[in-house]
Design an enzyme around this catalytic site. Structure first.
Site, PDB file in Angstrom:
ATOM      1  N   LYS A 205       0.829  -1.210   0.000  1.00 26.68           N
ATOM      2  CA  LYS A 205       0.000   0.000   0.000  1.00 26.68           C
ATOM      3  C   LYS A 205       0.865   1.263   0.000  1.00 26.68           C
ATOM      4  CE  LYS A 205      -3.160   2.973   0.680  1.00 26.68           C
ATOM      5  NZ  LYS A 205      -4.292   3.242  -0.162  1.00 26.68           N
ATOM      6  N   CYS A 259      -3.947  10.786   1.298  1.00 22.46           N
ATOM      7  CA  CYS A 259      -3.227   9.534   1.058  1.00 22.46           C
ATOM      8  C   CYS A 259      -1.822   9.806   0.558  1.00 22.46           C
ATOM      9  CB  CYS A 259      -3.995   8.704   0.044  1.00 22.46           C
ATOM     10  SG  CYS A 259      -5.717   8.515   0.509  1.00 22.46           S
TER      11      CYS A 259
HETATM   12  N1  SAJ Z   1      -2.004  14.703  -8.983  1.00 20.63           N
HETATM   13  C1  SAJ Z   1      -1.140  15.469  -9.757  1.00 20.63           C
HETATM   14  N2  SAJ Z   1      -0.765  14.990 -10.980  1.00 20.63           N
HETATM   15  C2  SAJ Z   1      -1.220  13.808 -11.460  1.00 20.63           C
HETATM   16  C3  SAJ Z   1      -2.079  13.022 -10.654  1.00 20.63           C
HETATM   17  C4  SAJ Z   1      -2.439  13.498  -9.425  1.00 20.63           C
HETATM   18  O1  SAJ Z   1      -0.700  16.562  -9.352  1.00 20.63           O
HETATM   19  O2  SAJ Z   1      -0.857  13.467 -12.592  1.00 20.63           O
HETATM   20  C5  SAJ Z   1      -2.400  15.194  -7.650  1.00 20.63           C
HETATM   21  C6  SAJ Z   1      -3.908  15.332  -7.471  1.00 20.63           C
HETATM   22  O3  SAJ Z   1      -4.381  16.559  -7.973  1.00 20.63           O
HETATM   23  C7  SAJ Z   1      -4.033  15.231  -5.972  1.00 20.63           C
HETATM   24  C8  SAJ Z   1      -2.934  14.229  -5.617  1.00 20.63           C
HETATM   25  O4  SAJ Z   1      -2.032  14.222  -6.704  1.00 20.63           O
HETATM   26  O5  SAJ Z   1      -3.756  16.456  -5.333  1.00 20.63           O
HETATM   27  C9  SAJ Z   1      -3.404  12.820  -5.355  1.00 20.63           C
HETATM   28  O6  SAJ Z   1      -4.428  12.468  -6.272  1.00 20.63           O
HETATM   29  P1  SAJ Z   1      -4.549  11.018  -6.942  1.00 20.63           P
HETATM   30  O7  SAJ Z   1      -5.720  11.059  -7.851  1.00 20.63           O
HETATM   31  O8  SAJ Z   1      -3.259  10.636  -7.530  1.00 20.63           O
HETATM   32  O9  SAJ Z   1      -4.740  10.032  -5.742  1.00 20.63           O
HETATM   33  P2  SAJ Z   1      -5.721   9.986  -4.462  1.00 20.63           P
HETATM   34  O10 SAJ Z   1      -4.980  10.561  -3.306  1.00 20.63           O
HETATM   35  O11 SAJ Z   1      -7.064  10.499  -4.762  1.00 20.63           O
HETATM   36  O12 SAJ Z   1      -5.844   8.392  -4.315  1.00 20.63           O
HETATM   37  C10 SAJ Z   1      -4.665   7.613  -4.150  1.00 20.63           C
HETATM   38  C11 SAJ Z   1      -4.725   6.436  -5.121  1.00 20.63           C
HETATM   39  N3  SAJ Z   1      -3.431   5.778  -5.157  1.00 20.63           N
HETATM   40  C12 SAJ Z   1      -2.816   5.515  -6.329  1.00 20.63           C
HETATM   41  O13 SAJ Z   1      -3.272   5.860  -7.408  1.00 20.63           O
HETATM   42  C13 SAJ Z   1      -1.519   4.772  -6.253  1.00 20.63           C
HETATM   43  C14 SAJ Z   1      -5.804   5.471  -4.679  1.00 20.63           C
HETATM   44  O14 SAJ Z   1      -5.776   4.292  -5.472  1.00 20.63           O
HETATM   45  C15 SAJ Z   1      -5.608   5.091  -3.200  1.00 20.63           C
HETATM   46  O15 SAJ Z   1      -6.626   4.223  -2.744  1.00 20.63           O
HETATM   47  C16 SAJ Z   1      -5.679   6.363  -2.393  1.00 20.63           C
HETATM   48  O16 SAJ Z   1      -4.596   7.204  -2.801  1.00 20.63           O
HETATM   49  C17 SAJ Z   1      -5.571   6.018  -0.919  1.00 20.63           C
HETATM   50  O17 SAJ Z   1      -6.613   6.043  -0.256  1.00 20.63           O
HETATM   51  O18 SAJ Z   1      -4.482   5.670  -0.462  1.00 20.63           O
END
Ligand code: SAJ
Length: 428
Positions: A205, A259
């Site tokens: 995780k 997360c």
């Molecule tokens: N973000 C960027 N650039 C990107 C992708 C995301 O700046 O290309 C930013 C988003 O705007 C946000 C942050 O990163 O601020 C996180 O967003 P996210 O969509 O990447 O992830 P979370 O936090 O919504 O969900 C993550 C997911 N983990 C992965 O994709 C490895 C999800 O599957 C997990 O279940 C979740 O964390 C968790 O609960 O741990």
């Protein structure tokens, strides 16, 4: 193992959808939360979090009586702990909720039960923290009750779908615990179920979220380099990603949410001597709001008194979650520089922010603004018609931190559109 009744401790972003999904599959579920407001609002049929499809699901399982809520655990066949693991200011994991949840199960833990920890936790939490607490019952893990760690991995905004379709990792403290976990989760999971040990699943995780954090950090660092060298980062990434083995993520105002901006620190705390890359990536992402701020200041060196419409406060598009949001950081920087910020978050119109005016409609945010700053790529912002926006605001300068707006369209509508990491097309 059969599960007629399960008890889920923590009714937040993960616990409530999970409880509802088990109930939807016909299992009797008791959902537990120690926040009386959560219990009260659920009893009145109100869902306290926004997640597409969740309202309907909760309504269904309340109406058919399969989901009931309580302020403390009750006897059941299995317990799932889905409480938050925040961190303290010094970036150390705060396991108080995990400990309290395990302690709350103690009085109702019975021989033959399965307990599963879902909360994201530092390596060894299941073995070294949860197991000893549960054994205070006089029962022994692996002998009298089963214990496993199974991380939630769902993406906010797609929780209902991913809860069912994603692969599920289950790490038991022994084989019997893993297979009992498999029996439990196969009730709701259609994706692959992978069995391993508890510590591996904890680490899996943390590795997943750390991997994403590091990858976003390099995208953010590239945006700074593009800015320095007169390159358009969005164009450059688009081209680089045509390489068959390159998949650069999107830069933006930073990394938020509960997360990805938190979990890598659990590894840094657990092994500071082995995690320099992980720590540095966190630092890059945490300082990205400052880079946004510097970019805006380069366009408008004196922000004092400038009326800015800040569009979006959530940590990412199309969610109502504001935890660790980099958009809020940017807004604070703008306010500190003396700008008069009007912030609009369509998913949380009730939200207030010290020192910043929050408004409940887009019109209000736009009406007398001089600069528009797009901080979150909510669908409703990305699809805005610049011609219509031009009629609602005297502002003619817009700064887009997420590549949400098409430059040509906005320029045709009379705006100067500047973008994060795009010095190639800058007008100033
Ligand atoms: N973000 C960027 N650039 C990107 C992708 C995301 O700046 O290309 C930013 C988003 O705007 C946000 C942050 O990163 O601020 C996180 O967003 P996210 O969509 O990447 O992830 P979370 O936090 O919504 O969900 C993550 C997911 N983990 C992965 O994709 C490895 C999800 O599957 C997990 O279940 C979740 O964390 C968790 O609960 O741990």
């Amino acid at each position: 193992m059969d599960f007629g009744h399960i008890c889920i401790v923590g009714l937040g972003y993960i616990g409530l959808p999970t409880a509802s999904m088990f109930a939807h599959k016909g299992i009797r579920v008791t959902g537990v939360d120690n926040n009386p407001q959560v219990i009260d609002s659920l009893r009145q049929g109100k869902v306290h979090i926004f997640e597409p499809g969740l309202n309907e699901l909760v309504k269904e399982v309340f109406e058919n009586g399969r989901l009931e809520v309580s302020d403390q655990p009750v006897e059941a066949d299995a317990f799932i702990i889905a409480v938050p693991t925040p961190f303290y200011d010094e970036k150390k994991a705060d396991l108080r909720f995990v400990r309290a949840a395990a302690e709350s199960i103690l009085p109702v833990l019975r021989t033959g039960n399965l307990v599963v920890l879902e909360s994201t936790s530092p390596p060894l939490t299941t073995l070294n923290v949860v197991k000893p607490i549960l054994e205070r019952s006089g029962l022994h893990a692996g002998k009298d009750f089963l214990l496993a760690y199974s991380p939630e991995r769902v993406l906010p905004g797609q929780i209902i779908k991913e809860l069912v379709e994603n692969a599920r990792v289950i790490g038991g403290i022994d084989h019997a615990s893993s297979t009992a976990g498999q029996d439990l989760y196969k009730i709701i999971v259609e994706g692959e179920i992978v069995l391993t040990d508890a510590t591996t699943s904890e680490m899996v995780k943390l590795m997943e979220n750390t991997y994403r954090d590091v990858n976003i950090a390099i995208a953010n660092e590239f945006s700074r380099l593009a800015d320095r060298f007169g390159v358009d980062i969005w164009e450059a990434i688009g081209i680089a990603n045509r390489h068959p083995r390159v998949r650069i993520l999107n830069p933006g105002p930073g990394v938020g949410g509960h997360c990805i901006s938190v979990d890598p620190w659990f590894l840094v705390e657990a092994a500071p001597d082995l995690t320099s890359l992980i720590r540095t990536s966190r630092e890059v992402n945490d300082t990205q709001p400052e880079f946004v701020m510097d970019s805006i200041k380069r366009l408008v060196p004196d922000l004092k008194g400038k009326r800015i419409a800040a569009l979006g406060l959530a940590f990412k598009p199309d969610v109502d979650d504001l935890r660790e949001s980099p958009a809020i950081e940017v807004v604070h920087h703008l306010a500190k520089a003396g700008a008069q910020v009007k912030a609009f978050e369509p998913f949380r119109t009730d939200f207030t922010l010290a020192g910043v005016q929050t408004v409940t409609t887009l019109d209000e945010a736009l009406t007398d603004s001089e600069i528009l700053v797009l901080l979150v790529g909510h669908s409703q912002f990305k699809t805005l018609d610049p011609v219509a926006v031009a009629k609602l605001t005297p502002a003619r300068l817009a700064f887009d931190t997420v590549n949400g707006w098409q430059r040509e369209r906005w320029q045709q509508a009379g705006f100067t559109l500047e973008r994060l990491g795009d010095r190639k097309n800058t007008k100033r």
